[in-house]
Design a protein around this motif. Structure first.
Motif, PDB file in Angstrom:
ATOM      1  N   LYS A 119       0.856  -1.180   0.000  1.00 21.22           N
ATOM      2  CA  LYS A 119       0.000   0.000   0.000  1.00 21.22           C
ATOM      3  C   LYS A 119       0.892   1.230   0.000  1.00 21.22           C
ATOM      4  N   ALA A 144      -1.083  -0.639  -4.533  1.00 24.65           N
ATOM      5  CA  ALA A 144      -2.427  -0.783  -3.992  1.00 24.65           C
ATOM      6  C   ALA A 144      -2.623  -2.244  -3.667  1.00 24.65           C
ATOM      7  N   LEU A 145      -3.389  -2.508  -2.636  1.00 22.72           N
ATOM      8  CA  LEU A 145      -3.651  -3.893  -2.236  1.00 22.72           C
ATOM      9  C   LEU A 145      -4.231  -4.675  -3.402  1.00 22.72           C
ATOM     10  N   SER A 165      -3.790   5.965  -6.700  1.00 23.48           N
ATOM     11  CA  SER A 165      -5.209   6.226  -6.429  1.00 23.48           C
ATOM     12  C   SER A 165      -5.814   7.169  -7.465  1.00 23.48           C
ATOM     13  N   ASP A 172     -10.824   4.509  -4.717  1.00 25.12           N
ATOM     14  CA  ASP A 172      -9.659   4.270  -3.888  1.00 25.12           C
ATOM     15  C   ASP A 172     -10.095   3.522  -2.641  1.00 25.12           C
ATOM     16  N   HIS A 201      -8.398   2.244  -0.159  1.00 25.41           N
ATOM     17  CA  HIS A 201      -7.838   2.687   1.116  1.00 25.41           C
ATOM     18  C   HIS A 201      -7.648   4.181   1.085  1.00 25.41           C
TER      19      HIS A 201
END
Lengths: 188, 310
Positions: free
Chosen positions: B98, B103-104, B298, B304, B306
């Protein structure tokens, strides 16, 4: 002390590195596609304010620093100390002016300050970002002085600090200053 | 009636950018006769990698299920049954990744070409990139050359103790120091707006690639500080693969991570593949980031997941 995993760090957390307290002020996750993950952290020393950069492996851990932050109101200053009181607990503390250091020029009675404790001792006192202060001493601004090109003149404020103000500001006036830069912001 | 809110306008613009990118990608492969496949994200096995962590999910079944970190294993099972050229546009999941460029959950374009050289695949990847970014400036380095050019020394030839002092990283593993130097010194110093090709790699970094003349037949492509592609001359020797997977598991256990079950169906499948394949994985979101000059991943995601800024 409890520990925090590197991947749980957030800006504003207080950690210990080599037994010194730091505030996390920047975090960057770095990872090559097939390689080890790292976190590049920017850490600000809680007392000296020096910023250092350190890269950690994602699976490392850091000790959480015993830091508490609160707001307390300045009651009065003595020769070597400043006495603050908490509005709700009425707890009073006496902070040596040596600890307050440069921020001493922003000490004003009745104003609320951010107090930082490390291991139970006060290590930093910070004024609010903006302060309303009275000009206690300044030369009158010469009328029609635009030809000289000067727009600022020296002034002393009620705390004893010396700042620069626009030439149209007079002694006795109240102004707003930015305590981060010591700059005049506006008239009150 | 027109939408007048500027936020709505920005969202629509972002969605259109992403939709156009997906469309261009599909058109690219259609024109080249590469078939799109759509394999499950869920599996009772997980790709085993030293440094990529898998997300385990609750499925209501007693045995564990995982979200894939790459469509590689599933696609290779398909290659064993149908030796054709395939590509996939797939969401993938990597636990703990992250950040501004991570990003996950993100999207990969992954494809496999049979009977083609690695050079062909490199060229094809660059042609895909040309649909999104300016590829007219390109520089090529071997893995070692990149270090020499941007670090001023070859970390592969200096003693480990000396390297540990240089990086300040607390690790006994050579490759971790290399990763650190790469991520913090080499990658950031590549010239701007220039496509960077890294090829070949040293043998000990071969992952699932063939090794020829002591060098891993792997390539990577970078652009403006973004790792965009990772390609291989695929290794289909089940025995060698098993050894590598077991080694990765041992490493994971040493680091306090769970070892993962070896996918025997995957190993059986690769045994059956008789045609040589080259394969590559491209970070679709990062390709968009390069196109849009975005600072954060993002900015190119439709939502997004997170929102936490740290």
């Amino acid at each position: 002390m409890p520990q925090v995993g590197i991947n749980e760090l957030k800006n504003g957390m207080k950690v210990e590195m080599d037994k010194e307290p730091f505030n996390i002020v920047g975090l960057e996750f770095v990872k090559p596609g097939k390689g080890q993950a790292f976190t590049r952290a920017k850490l600000k020393h809680l007392i000296s304010g020096r910023v250092v950069e350190k890269t950690f492996k994602s699976n490392e851990k850091l000790d959480i620093a015993d830091v508490e932050e609160t707001q307390m109101r300045l009651l009065y200053t003595e020769q070597n100390d400043a006495v603050f009181m908490h509005d709700e607990t009425f707890e009073q503390i006496s902070v040596p002016l040596s600890v307050i250091g440069e921020q001493e020029k922003w000490l004003m009675e009745e104003v609320l300050y951010d107090i930082t404790f490390y291991k139970g001792n006060v290590v930093a006192v910070a004024p609010p970002t903006f302060l309303s202060v009275e000009i206690t001493e300044t030369e009158p601004g010469a009328r029609g002085d635009s030809t000289s090109g000067r727009v600022l003149k020296p002034a002393t404020i009620q705390t004893g600090a010396k700042i620069q103000v626009p030439i149209f500001i007079n002694q006795g006036e109240k102004i707003k200053v930015d305590t981060r830069t010591g700059e005049y912001v506006s008239r009150i | 009636m027109h939408l007048t809110s500027s936020t709505e306008h920005l969202v629509v613009k972002k969605l259109k950018t992403r939709a156009l990118a997906l469309e261009k990608t599909r058109a690219f492969f259609k024109a080249r006769g590469v078939l799109e496949v759509d394999t499950p994200l869920l599996s009772s096995f997980a790709p085993i990698d030293r440094y990529i962590d898998v997300m385990q999910v609750e499925t209501g079944c007693s045995s564990p299920f995982y979200l894939h970190t790459s469509p590689e294993y599933a696609m290779k099972k398909l290659l064993a049954m149908a030796p054709i050229d395939l590509y996939q546009l797939s969401h993938v999941f990597r636990a703990g990744e992250k950040g501004e460029k991570h990003a996950l959950e993100f999207t990969m374009i992954e494809w496999y070409r049979k009977n083609c050289s690695l050079q062909f695949l490199i060229q094809e990847t660059i042609e895909l990139f040309a649909e999104f970014i300016d590829v007219s400036c390109m520089q090529t380095y071997t893995y070692e050359e990149a270090f020499l050019s941007y670090c001023g020394f070859n970390p592969l030839t200096i003693p480990l103790l000396k390297l540990q002092k240089k990086t300040g990283i607390n690790s006994p593993h050579l490759n971790e120091h290399l990763d650190y130097l790469w991520a913090t010194q080499v990658e950031e110093k590549f010239p701007e707006n220039t496509l960077i090709l890294i090829h070949p790699f040293p043998e000990f970094l071969s992952a699932l690639a063939q090794v020829k003349n002591g060098k891993a037949q792997r390539f990577e492509l970078y652009y403006n500080g973004l790792e965009l592609a990772n390609g291989y001359d695929e290794l289909f020797d089940a025995k060698q693969l098993r050894t590598r997977l077991e080694e990765a598991n041992r490493f994971r256990v040493q680091e306090g991570k769970p070892s993962l079950p070896i996918d025997e169906f995957f190993l059986d499948s690769v045994e059956k593949i008789n045609t040589p394949y080259v394969g590559v994985a491209v970070g679709f979101d990062r390709l968009l980031m390069a196109q849009e000059k975005a600072e954060r991943i993002s900015e190119v995601l439709s939502i997004d997941t997170h929102q936490d800024p740290s």
